[in-house]
Design an enzyme around this catalytic site. Sequence first.
Site, mmCIF file in Angstrom:
data_model
loop_
_atom_site.group_PDB
_atom_site.id
_atom_site.type_symbol
_atom_site.label_atom_id
_atom_site.label_comp_id
_atom_site.label_asym_id
_atom_site.label_seq_id
_atom_site.Cartn_x
_atom_site.Cartn_y
_atom_site.Cartn_z
ATOM 1 N N PHE A 54 0.733 -1.089 0.072
ATOM 2 C CA PHE A 54 0.219 -0.029 0.020
ATOM 3 C C PHE A 54 0.874 1.244 -0.049
ATOM 4 C CE2 PHE A 54 -2.162 3.542 1.799
ATOM 5 C CZ PHE A 54 -3.708 3.284 0.957
ATOM 6 N N ASP A 80 9.436 2.946 1.085
ATOM 7 C CA ASP A 80 8.051 3.588 1.538
ATOM 8 C C ASP A 80 8.142 3.107 2.869
ATOM 9 O OD1 ASP A 80 5.889 4.502 2.297
ATOM 10 O OD2 ASP A 80 4.705 3.727 1.048
ATOM 11 N N LYS A 104 3.031 10.444 8.185
ATOM 12 C CA LYS A 104 2.561 10.022 9.421
ATOM 13 C C LYS A 104 3.135 10.550 10.749
ATOM 14 C CE LYS A 104 0.422 5.937 7.801
ATOM 15 N NZ LYS A 104 -1.187 6.028 7.945
HETATM 16 N N1 PLP Z 1 2.583 4.561 2.171
HETATM 17 C C1 PLP Z 1 2.188 3.829 3.292
HETATM 18 C C2 PLP Z 1 3.283 2.821 3.557
HETATM 19 C C3 PLP Z 1 1.178 4.130 3.994
HETATM 20 O O1 PLP Z 1 0.962 3.216 5.075
HETATM 21 C C4 PLP Z 1 0.536 5.035 3.817
HETATM 22 C C5 PLP Z 1 -1.129 5.291 4.561
HETATM 23 O O2 PLP Z 1 -1.293 4.281 5.318
HETATM 24 C C6 PLP Z 1 0.560 5.846 2.665
HETATM 25 C C7 PLP Z 1 1.855 5.694 2.047
HETATM 26 C C8 PLP Z 1 -0.075 7.048 2.490
HETATM 27 O O3 PLP Z 1 -0.089 7.975 3.360
HETATM 28 P P1 PLP Z 1 -1.041 9.289 3.498
HETATM 29 O O4 PLP Z 1 -2.504 8.494 3.974
HETATM 30 O O5 PLP Z 1 -0.503 10.018 4.503
HETATM 31 O O6 PLP Z 1 -1.169 9.761 2.318
#
Ligand code: PLP
Length: 398
Positions: A140, A225, A254
């Site tokens: 994700f 990520d 986050k």
């Molecule tokens: N990347 C990862 C690993 C995530 O867990 C998330 C959100 O859960 C995102 C990207 C997307 O982040 P945001 O919801 O702050 O845009």
Amino acid sequence: MTATATDIKSLESQYLLQNYRRQPVVFERGEGVRLFDDAGRSYLDFVSGIGVASLGHAHPRLARAVASQAATLIHTSNLYFHPLQGELAARLVKLTKLDRAFFCNSGTEAVEACLKFARRFWHARGAARRTDFVAFNHSFHGRTMGALSVTWDEHYRAPFEPLVPGVTFVDADRPATLDAAVGEHTAAIIVEPIQGEGGVRPLSRAAATAIVEACRRTGALLIADEVQSGSGRTGSFLHGPALGLAPDLVALGKALGAGVPIGAAMLSSRVAGTIAPGDHGTTYGGNLLACRAALTFLDEFEGSLSESIPRVSAYLFDRLRALAAAHRPRVAEVRGAGLIAGLDLTVDAAPVVAAALDRGLLVNRTSATVIRLLPPYVITEKDVDEAMGILDAVLGAL
Ligand code: PLP
């Protein structure tokens, strides 16, 4: 006149886009690891706004810093200098061992920036056909077109196709599929060191080694990520280095702003060197309020939290393993590291989440069967005891 919970829900149902499925509770304030609903009832928060409220709620130092920054200057845009972006970038460079920072407003935007920077790198090198990405099953990375294109779940993808072309998904536990997928057209491999939304699935050392080897063999860039696994969630600022990953690009978000929206893409100098003014940008990115919040978070993390997280984590995982043993076969597996943990059940996790809420504990479901714990970094062993007591009762009553 204060709105009742019924008023709040009816206003939302009439006027708000109905794209979220909410739990039936209205939160009005928080303090430390606790949230309080409209009736004043207290809940132990093991979700922290999906891994965001890293310092807990209403953290006095963060509240003072944000209030004072708001009273001084919140936003100027990226047309001008301000005192905080360089300072925050320097702190993040030191913590990530990368060379430059780009600031944005969310994890998705940080991922989007990483994908664009990877393509920009190869474009600058004259490799115009090196545009593809390799991502992993259960990944994700966010919901914008680029980030969604490297997100695995069909459910998120299908209604929005066609997405960015040239993305291949591979099974992290089958290195041969990775080897076959990564080649001369691969701009980058994108990986979460611990998959969060995909069900709290830590990347194995063997998979990490295969990724490093595929990058070495083909020259493909590596994007880590760390939106969910990073910013100190495992006690170290990033989790990738513990697996031997040395990415060119890292996405952060986050926990970094402790509740104030901020994302960051961290770049190696060889990638950063290919970005020219105008190639990418954002109006809000790196404004003073967000930078002040992130700097305050880093002070707290580098102060005592980086030491307390591993200690509390060890206790949490001991207790989770004991809980799993007591509730076999309903609990199939405990996964995670630091302060991200998943209890994989053999049944739907939704009733467990609802029953825990009834008993004053917030946890959430990710994938169908996984109960995810993402507590604030300020939790103590006593909070863990309380949460485990509630989960034990809820699992026992299933
Ligand atoms: N990347 C990862 C690993 C995530 O867990 C998330 C959100 O859960 C995102 C990207 C997307 O982040 P945001 O919801 O702050 O845009």
